[in-house]
Motif scaffolding. Sequence first.
Motif, PDB file in Angstrom:
ATOM      1  N   HIS A 217       0.862  -1.182   0.000  1.00 25.38           N
ATOM      2  CA  HIS A 217       0.000   0.000   0.000  1.00 25.38           C
ATOM      3  C   HIS A 217       0.896   1.229   0.000  1.00 25.38           C
ATOM      4  N   GLU A 218       0.714   2.111  -0.994  1.00 25.54           N
ATOM      5  CA  GLU A 218       1.514   3.323  -1.079  1.00 25.54           C
ATOM      6  C   GLU A 218       0.742   4.519  -0.561  1.00 25.54           C
ATOM      7  N   ILE A 219       1.433   5.331   0.221  1.00 27.10           N
ATOM      8  CA  ILE A 219       0.875   6.579   0.729  1.00 27.10           C
ATOM      9  C   ILE A 219       1.760   7.702   0.209  1.00 27.10           C
ATOM     10  N   THR A 220       1.187   8.588  -0.600  1.00 28.56           N
ATOM     11  CA  THR A 220       1.957   9.687  -1.181  1.00 28.56           C
ATOM     12  C   THR A 220       1.502  11.002  -0.577  1.00 28.56           C
ATOM     13  N   THR A 221       2.475  11.778  -0.118  1.00 26.75           N
ATOM     14  CA  THR A 221       2.223  13.131   0.370  1.00 26.75           C
ATOM     15  C   THR A 221       2.988  14.083  -0.533  1.00 26.75           C
ATOM     16  N   GLU A 222       3.030  15.348  -0.162  1.00 26.68           N
ATOM     17  CA  GLU A 222       3.674  16.336  -1.027  1.00 26.68           C
ATOM     18  C   GLU A 222       5.164  16.105  -1.220  1.00 26.68           C
ATOM     19  N   ASP A 223       5.845  15.450  -0.267  1.00 20.84           N
ATOM     20  CA  ASP A 223       7.294  15.319  -0.385  1.00 20.84           C
ATOM     21  C   ASP A 223       7.830  13.890  -0.338  1.00 20.84           C
ATOM     22  N   ARG A 224       6.954  12.879  -0.310  1.00 23.39           N
ATOM     23  CA  ARG A 224       7.457  11.508  -0.241  1.00 23.39           C
ATOM     24  C   ARG A 224       6.364  10.490  -0.561  1.00 23.39           C
ATOM     25  N   THR A 225       6.829   9.297  -0.870  1.00 26.03           N
ATOM     26  CA  THR A 225       5.940   8.146  -0.990  1.00 26.03           C
ATOM     27  C   THR A 225       6.429   7.089  -0.018  1.00 26.03           C
ATOM     28  N   SER A 226       5.534   6.641   0.837  1.00 22.17           N
ATOM     29  CA  SER A 226       5.827   5.576   1.784  1.00 22.17           C
ATOM     30  C   SER A 226       5.154   4.311   1.257  1.00 22.17           C
ATOM     31  N   THR A 227       5.948   3.283   1.066  1.00 21.20           N
ATOM     32  CA  THR A 227       5.437   2.010   0.565  1.00 21.20           C
ATOM     33  C   THR A 227       5.365   1.033   1.733  1.00 21.20           C
ATOM     34  N   GLN A 228       4.149   0.743   2.171  1.00 23.31           N
ATOM     35  CA  GLN A 228       3.876  -0.104   3.332  1.00 23.31           C
ATOM     36  C   GLN A 228       3.682  -1.551   2.876  1.00 23.31           C
TER      37      GLN A 228
END
Length: 144
Positions: free
Chosen positions: A60-71
């Motif tokens: 599951h990817e969470i993208t914000t303004e400055d990064r993508t966190s891949t869980q």
Amino acid sequence: MAITGGCRCGAVQLEIARDDLPPVYACHCHICQRASGSAFSLQALVPEETLSVTGPIVVHEITTEDRTSTQRFCVTCHSRLYNTNTRRPGIAVVRAGTLDRSEELDCCAHIYTNYRQRWVPLPAEVPQWGEGAPMADFVAALMR
């Protein structure tokens, strides 16, 4: 020798290619509280190439303004296992509770303590920051 672990149901197994337990830190931010369902999340930073995972995982990817966190989660029991982040390439953030012998881990730092649950006492001798830690200070705390 390696550090081993896995998900709640046993469908996914983790292995970290190192002899000793990794240092861990506690994050008290609201995002970690919500993701863990607890007062904080406890995690270890390990080089991604030292981590091997077997078993069925969902990403599951969470993208914000400055990064993508891949869980990464177990497909079967949905245990949160680890994540990577585009701001820290090559680093895996492993959830400490997934490691065997987690009761032996040493929490070396606390971050985002401005948001901690007030009933959680923090040891005075362990470095802590009200918000995020400066990277050099944070790394030094984990390496002590």
